[in-house]
Scaffold this motif. Structure first.
Motif, PDB file in Angstrom:
ATOM      1  N   GLY A 162     -26.094-110.675  -7.726  1.00  0.00           N
ATOM      2  CA  GLY A 162     -25.525-111.380  -6.577  1.00  0.00           C
ATOM      3  C   GLY A 162     -24.053-111.730  -6.684  1.00  0.00           C
ATOM      4  O   GLY A 162     -23.579-112.631  -5.992  1.00  0.00           O
ATOM      5  N   PHE A 163     -23.314-110.993  -7.516  1.00  0.00           N
ATOM      6  CA  PHE A 163     -21.874-111.251  -7.662  1.00  0.00           C
ATOM      7  C   PHE A 163     -21.064-110.129  -7.007  1.00  0.00           C
ATOM      8  O   PHE A 163     -21.465-108.965  -7.044  1.00  0.00           O
ATOM      9  N   PRO A 164     -19.889-110.468  -6.449  1.00  0.00           N
ATOM     10  CA  PRO A 164     -19.039-109.453  -5.822  1.00  0.00           C
ATOM     11  C   PRO A 164     -18.025-108.831  -6.789  1.00  0.00           C
ATOM     12  O   PRO A 164     -17.013-108.291  -6.358  1.00  0.00           O
ATOM     13  N   LEU A 165     -18.272-108.906  -8.083  1.00  0.00           N
ATOM     14  CA  LEU A 165     -17.329-108.412  -9.086  1.00  0.00           C
ATOM     15  C   LEU A 165     -16.923-106.978  -8.780  1.00  0.00           C
ATOM     16  O   LEU A 165     -17.762-106.114  -8.551  1.00  0.00           O
ATOM     17  N   MET A 171     -11.601-111.751 -20.137  1.00  0.00           N
ATOM     18  CA  MET A 171     -12.039-112.574 -19.002  1.00  0.00           C
ATOM     19  C   MET A 171     -10.922-113.513 -18.569  1.00  0.00           C
ATOM     20  O   MET A 171     -10.671-113.693 -17.378  1.00  0.00           O
ATOM     21  N   ARG A 172     -10.213-114.097 -19.521  1.00  0.00           N
ATOM     22  CA  ARG A 172      -9.103-114.998 -19.181  1.00  0.00           C
ATOM     23  C   ARG A 172      -7.971-114.243 -18.484  1.00  0.00           C
ATOM     24  O   ARG A 172      -7.355-114.766 -17.553  1.00  0.00           O
ATOM     25  N   MET A 173      -7.707-113.017 -18.915  1.00  0.00           N
ATOM     26  CA  MET A 173      -6.697-112.199 -18.235  1.00  0.00           C
ATOM     27  C   MET A 173      -7.111-111.936 -16.790  1.00  0.00           C
ATOM     28  O   MET A 173      -6.287-112.024 -15.880  1.00  0.00           O
ATOM     29  N   VAL A 174      -8.375-111.598 -16.592  1.00  0.00           N
ATOM     30  CA  VAL A 174      -8.881-111.355 -15.238  1.00  0.00           C
ATOM     31  C   VAL A 174      -8.696-112.612 -14.400  1.00  0.00           C
ATOM     32  O   VAL A 174      -8.183-112.559 -13.276  1.00  0.00           O
ATOM     33  N   HIS A 175      -9.062-113.753 -14.948  1.00  0.00           N
ATOM     34  CA  HIS A 175      -8.991-115.020 -14.230  1.00  0.00           C
ATOM     35  C   HIS A 175      -7.547-115.437 -13.932  1.00  0.00           C
ATOM     36  O   HIS A 175      -7.235-115.866 -12.821  1.00  0.00           O
ATOM     37  N   VAL A 177     -18.821-112.362 -16.385  1.00  0.00           N
ATOM     38  CA  VAL A 177     -17.762-111.416 -16.773  1.00  0.00           C
ATOM     39  C   VAL A 177     -17.806-111.177 -18.282  1.00  0.00           C
ATOM     40  O   VAL A 177     -17.737-110.036 -18.741  1.00  0.00           O
ATOM     41  N   VAL A 178     -17.951-112.239 -19.056  1.00  0.00           N
ATOM     42  CA  VAL A 178     -18.033-112.096 -20.517  1.00  0.00           C
ATOM     43  C   VAL A 178     -19.261-111.268 -20.884  1.00  0.00           C
ATOM     44  O   VAL A 178     -19.183-110.372 -21.740  1.00  0.00           O
ATOM     45  N   ARG A 179     -20.391-111.519 -20.220  1.00  0.00           N
ATOM     46  CA  ARG A 179     -21.611-110.754 -20.512  1.00  0.00           C
ATOM     47  C   ARG A 179     -21.407-109.272 -20.206  1.00  0.00           C
ATOM     48  O   ARG A 179     -21.795-108.400 -21.003  1.00  0.00           O
ATOM     49  N   ILE A 180     -20.774-108.953 -19.073  1.00  0.00           N
ATOM     50  CA  ILE A 180     -20.485-107.550 -18.724  1.00  0.00           C
ATOM     51  C   ILE A 180     -19.600-106.915 -19.797  1.00  0.00           C
ATOM     52  O   ILE A 180     -19.845-105.793 -20.251  1.00  0.00           O
ATOM     53  N   LYS A 186      -7.954 -96.052 -17.390  1.00  0.00           N
ATOM     54  CA  LYS A 186      -8.181 -97.464 -17.684  1.00  0.00           C
ATOM     55  C   LYS A 186      -9.254 -97.966 -16.738  1.00  0.00           C
ATOM     56  O   LYS A 186      -9.209 -97.689 -15.544  1.00  0.00           O
ATOM     57  N   VAL A 187     -10.206 -98.716 -17.277  1.00  0.00           N
ATOM     58  CA  VAL A 187     -11.207 -99.383 -16.454  1.00  0.00           C
ATOM     59  C   VAL A 187     -10.790-100.844 -16.371  1.00  0.00           C
ATOM     60  O   VAL A 187     -10.544-101.486 -17.392  1.00  0.00           O
ATOM     61  N   LEU A 188     -10.681-101.343 -15.132  1.00  0.00           N
ATOM     62  CA  LEU A 188     -10.197-102.707 -14.895  1.00  0.00           C
ATOM     63  C   LEU A 188     -11.233-103.546 -14.165  1.00  0.00           C
ATOM     64  O   LEU A 188     -11.911-103.048 -13.265  1.00  0.00           O
ATOM     65  N   LEU A 189     -11.319-104.811 -14.533  1.00  0.00           N
ATOM     66  CA  LEU A 189     -12.091-105.780 -13.765  1.00  0.00           C
ATOM     67  C   LEU A 189     -11.103-106.561 -12.913  1.00  0.00           C
ATOM     68  O   LEU A 189     -10.003-106.900 -13.379  1.00  0.00           O
ATOM     69  N   LEU A 190     -11.503-106.862 -11.670  1.00  0.00           N
ATOM     70  CA  LEU A 190     -10.642-107.586 -10.747  1.00  0.00           C
ATOM     71  C   LEU A 190     -11.207-108.979 -10.487  1.00  0.00           C
ATOM     72  O   LEU A 190     -12.421-109.154 -10.353  1.00  0.00           O
ATOM     73  N   ASN A 191     -10.331-109.958 -10.382  1.00  0.00           N
ATOM     74  CA  ASN A 191     -10.733-111.344 -10.166  1.00  0.00           C
ATOM     75  C   ASN A 191     -11.269-111.552  -8.750  1.00  0.00           C
ATOM     76  O   ASN A 191     -10.851-110.884  -7.806  1.00  0.00           O
ATOM     77  N   ASP A 192     -12.214-112.472  -8.631  1.00  0.00           N
ATOM     78  CA  ASP A 192     -12.676-112.944  -7.328  1.00  0.00           C
ATOM     79  C   ASP A 192     -13.022-114.427  -7.482  1.00  0.00           C
ATOM     80  O   ASP A 192     -12.990-114.960  -8.582  1.00  0.00           O
ATOM     81  N   ASP A 193     -13.340-115.076  -6.385  1.00  0.00           N
ATOM     82  CA  ASP A 193     -13.599-116.521  -6.422  1.00  0.00           C
ATOM     83  C   ASP A 193     -15.062-116.880  -6.646  1.00  0.00           C
ATOM     84  O   ASP A 193     -15.405-118.067  -6.631  1.00  0.00           O
ATOM     85  N   TYR A 194     -15.937-115.905  -6.849  1.00  0.00           N
ATOM     86  CA  TYR A 194     -17.367-116.188  -6.916  1.00  0.00           C
ATOM     87  C   TYR A 194     -18.038-115.792  -8.223  1.00  0.00           C
ATOM     88  O   TYR A 194     -18.984-116.439  -8.640  1.00  0.00           O
ATOM     89  N   THR A 195     -17.596-114.724  -8.844  1.00  0.00           N
ATOM     90  CA  THR A 195     -18.230-114.262 -10.085  1.00  0.00           C
ATOM     91  C   THR A 195     -17.931-115.255 -11.202  1.00  0.00           C
ATOM     92  O   THR A 195     -16.789-115.643 -11.414  1.00  0.00           O
TER      93      THR A 195
END
Length: 104
Positions: free
Chosen positions: A94-97, A60-64, A41-44, A27-36
């Motif tokens: 410039g995002f820490p995603l 994206m909403r799940m990540v958030h 995220v939707v574009r990625i 599984k490939v997962l995206l992790l939430n942060d306060d800056y991205t």
């Protein structure tokens, strides 16, 4: 009528199909942060993971809201490549995603 194919040197009861194993999947997962941004995220999700606008927005909403979201399940090499592409694209903008993979 032709005989079924047998592996050379194997007994006639052993077929090539007996030795085939499915590759492990990750599984490939995206992790939430306060800056991205949510837009990034939707574009990625659309460009790297080929998700529709609706599916990308849902993930994206799940990540958030939950802190992480599954982008897809892939063989190891493809999962590793997608993680690398996400990190490179995030860095260049410039995002820490963060993006990770774990065995499915």
């Amino acid at each position: 009528m032709t005989e079924p194919y047998h592996q050379p040197g194997a007994s006639p009861d052993v077929h090539l199909e007996d030795n085939i194993q499915e590759p492990r999947r990750y599984k490939v997962l995206l992790l939430n942060d306060d800056y991205t941004t949510m837009e990034f995220v939707v574009r990625i999700l659309r460009e790297v993971f080929k998700k529709s606008e609706a599916e990308a927005t849902r993930i994206m909403r799940m990540v958030h809201e939950l802190g992480k979201g599954v982008c897809g399940v892939y063989p190891a090499e493809i999962a590793e490549t997608k993680v690398s592409v996400v990190h490179a694209r995030a860095r260049s903008e410039g995002f820490p995603l963060r993006c990770t993979m774990e065995e499915a």
